[in-house]
Design a protein around this motif. Sequence first.
Motif, PDB file in Angstrom:
ATOM      1  N   VAL A 168     -50.045  18.052  59.078  1.00  0.00           N
ATOM      2  CA  VAL A 168     -50.285  19.075  58.359  1.00  0.00           C
ATOM      3  C   VAL A 168     -51.531  19.279  57.797  1.00  0.00           C
ATOM      4  CG1 VAL A 168     -49.269  21.287  57.291  1.00  0.00           C
ATOM      5  CG2 VAL A 168     -47.687  19.633  58.656  1.00  0.00           C
ATOM      6  N   ALA A 204     -49.042  18.853  51.720  1.00  0.00           N
ATOM      7  CA  ALA A 204     -48.647  18.066  52.849  1.00  0.00           C
ATOM      8  C   ALA A 204     -48.500  16.565  52.613  1.00  0.00           C
ATOM      9  CB  ALA A 204     -49.820  18.115  53.755  1.00  0.00           C
ATOM     10  N   PHE A 262     -43.205  22.275  53.671  1.00  0.00           N
ATOM     11  CA  PHE A 262     -43.424  21.850  54.941  1.00  0.00           C
ATOM     12  C   PHE A 262     -44.136  20.544  55.248  1.00  0.00           C
ATOM     13  CE2 PHE A 262     -45.660  22.207  59.007  1.00  0.00           C
ATOM     14  CZ  PHE A 262     -44.709  22.432  59.911  1.00  0.00           C
ATOM     15  N   THR A 314     -49.378  27.334  60.071  1.00  0.00           N
ATOM     16  CA  THR A 314     -48.372  26.726  59.269  1.00  0.00           C
ATOM     17  C   THR A 314     -47.304  27.436  59.036  1.00  0.00           C
ATOM     18  OG1 THR A 314     -50.404  25.697  57.969  1.00  0.00           O
ATOM     19  CG2 THR A 314     -48.076  25.585  57.088  1.00  0.00           C
ATOM     20  N   MET A 331     -44.320  28.718  57.409  1.00  0.00           N
ATOM     21  CA  MET A 331     -43.715  28.824  56.098  1.00  0.00           C
ATOM     22  C   MET A 331     -42.792  29.828  55.986  1.00  0.00           C
ATOM     23  SD  MET A 331     -44.694  26.221  54.209  1.00  0.00           S
ATOM     24  CE  MET A 331     -44.110  26.929  52.457  1.00  0.00           C
ATOM     25  N   LYS A 353     -50.544  26.763  51.238  1.00  0.00           N
ATOM     26  CA  LYS A 353     -50.558  26.712  52.579  1.00  0.00           C
ATOM     27  C   LYS A 353     -49.106  26.176  53.275  1.00  0.00           C
ATOM     28  CE  LYS A 353     -53.342  25.863  56.738  1.00  0.00           C
ATOM     29  NZ  LYS A 353     -54.508  25.403  57.278  1.00  0.00           N
ATOM     30  N   THR A 354     -48.900  25.066  52.584  1.00  0.00           N
ATOM     31  CA  THR A 354     -47.851  23.921  53.033  1.00  0.00           C
ATOM     32  C   THR A 354     -46.459  23.928  52.079  1.00  0.00           C
ATOM     33  OG1 THR A 354     -48.680  22.035  52.463  1.00  0.00           O
ATOM     34  CG2 THR A 354     -48.896  22.896  54.833  1.00  0.00           C
TER      35      THR A 354
END
Length: 667
Positions: A3, A26, A59, A172, A174, A194-195
Amino acid sequence: MKVPGLKLICLAFLFIHTRILVCYGALDDAVDDYTDETPAKPPPPEMDNCNGVFLSYAFTSRTKALPLLKNVSAQPWTFNAMATVVNSGTEEVKGWKMYIGFQHKEILVSATNAVLIDGGGDFPTAVGNGTTLAGYPKADLKTSIDTAGDFNQIAVQVELKGSMFGLGEKATPMPKTISLKNDGWRCPTPTKYKTYMHACCKRDLKFKVNSNKKSKFAARQNGDLTFMYDVVKSYEGSYEAQVTMDNSSPIGRLDRWNLTWEWMRGEFIYSMKGAYTPRFDTSDCVYGLAGRYLKGFDFTNVMNCEKKPTITDLPLTKVNDTQIGKIPYCCKNASLLPPQMDPSRARAIFQLRVYKLPPDTPPTILYPPQRWNITGVLNARYHCGPPIRVDPSEFANLKGFDAKVYAIASWQVVCNMTRPEKRKTRCCVSFSAYYSDGAIPCSTCACGCDNIDTDKCNPDKPAMHLPPDALLLPSENRTAKTKAFAKLKKKGIPKKLPCPDNCGVSINWHINTDHKAGWSARMTLFNWQEAPFVDWFVAVEIKKAYPDYDNVFSFNGTKKLKGIKNTIFFQSLKDLNYLVEMKNGSKPSDPKVPGKQQSVISFTKKKTPNIKIRKGDGFPSKVYFNGEECALPRSFPSSGHRSHLSIASFILISITTTFLLIITRFI
């Protein structure tokens, strides 16, 4: 696939021979050669500043799954994620529940250290509208103060695996949000990367706790339907439990209830009193873990070995059976009524003997079953939470001593009624009025169209208005009258008529009169099924007219409903408690005749002098039949030409026949 994004922070909390990995971005840089000698990194600042419950969602990865498609919206992906709950406050969190707002058509396949409390709790399950996780086997999170910072006791990590749809390779996926669902806690909008996202939830100071009594267990909660799972005797390798079911909702009800739960540790039901499992099956024991661990055990008399057994009530004939009955509140044909109808029939109790498997054989090791769910024939749907450990229940001393007897361990399961999804209800309502010569029928596919041939009807077309007498006919016999009425009104007739409502019960609400001092309605119940309804009830929410409810003439009615606003409760008169089943017509060629009951309901205008009956104020906003919320029409009857013979007249003629059928039951 890796990711893209934050290459931050995989934090390892080091404690005795164990580690917890909390990921804040990530997992690209996760260290494969981590050893117990590696010094622990300091906690992230956001957790340091959280005096409450710290939640996070990371994630970690996703991969394209078969089949590989060019259509991006249809392409399936497998994904992995990590949810973390840490008690970073000064108060123990009992029975933690975390909500994850999934939004990408996710299907959850597995979750470690937790169970789902939505949708029955089975895997795989669609969670695209969000889902709630509950801790299992560790339901409570202690404080760092009470455990000397032992993360095994104050934190839990849930590894999530599943599938999702509809995103390109660079996106991504989420969730929308995360939050703690325990009563009395408030969570802010999570901080998002972002993750990764996190939130610090804190106590709601305005929340009133049910009890001020200090206890090592959670306080008991209120709900529409509650269960107590009380272990009353515990032995080496087995225990005896009592299950108590209480209906607290004034509009809740269950008929022919079926209770299911899931054994999580190989348990099985040896015997029961006050209830039974419709399937007596020992094969899962003989060929499963029980047969492997319990060498020489005689499974001949075992009642049920299913991981997810179905349990139901005994019939009335077993109430005095000393072997399987003879306990309080049992044996009522699996019916559970609202308390205001009959308090003695608002509770059910049964007992069971449960066998356990190693390593859970010591008498002190006790786990309740998980994933509770209960259903009825035509009743409300219930959403049940996880079992929460509470103070041991108190029982009467049957030996005559002036002493209190307590359960060894007690868990509470709270269930609440839910609104049916669109086209998934099982009853519907039609509207009509003296000032309009047509009825607005139940909506197209109000109760679903899965079991009919939609090639012959249109499931998306709005229902067509009906002539008065068509309400008395089954849907398959209404076509000619519907077309003739549309032609008379100069309305277009589609090539494919709208599909029927497909409901087992329908209710007609007819505005009967309207004058200066008051007005009246006529409510008619239709049973289109092949079985009668006994001790039926209807609850009608009618907000603007509620204050001036006056009387009902052929039913019993009351406005006194605890906790329910603007709702009138109707039930049958004594000895007229059968809403009879649908019967054949007088001749083989005649259409079937539904079971019917009807009453006029009167209202004054003392408190509502400006009520506008023709504008819709005289029609209900919600209708419940036996606890099931019925589908309502989308519009009200409009003023227009009135036929000489009203809808109510047609129904009244038919009701006379039905009344005679009811009377014959008691002759």
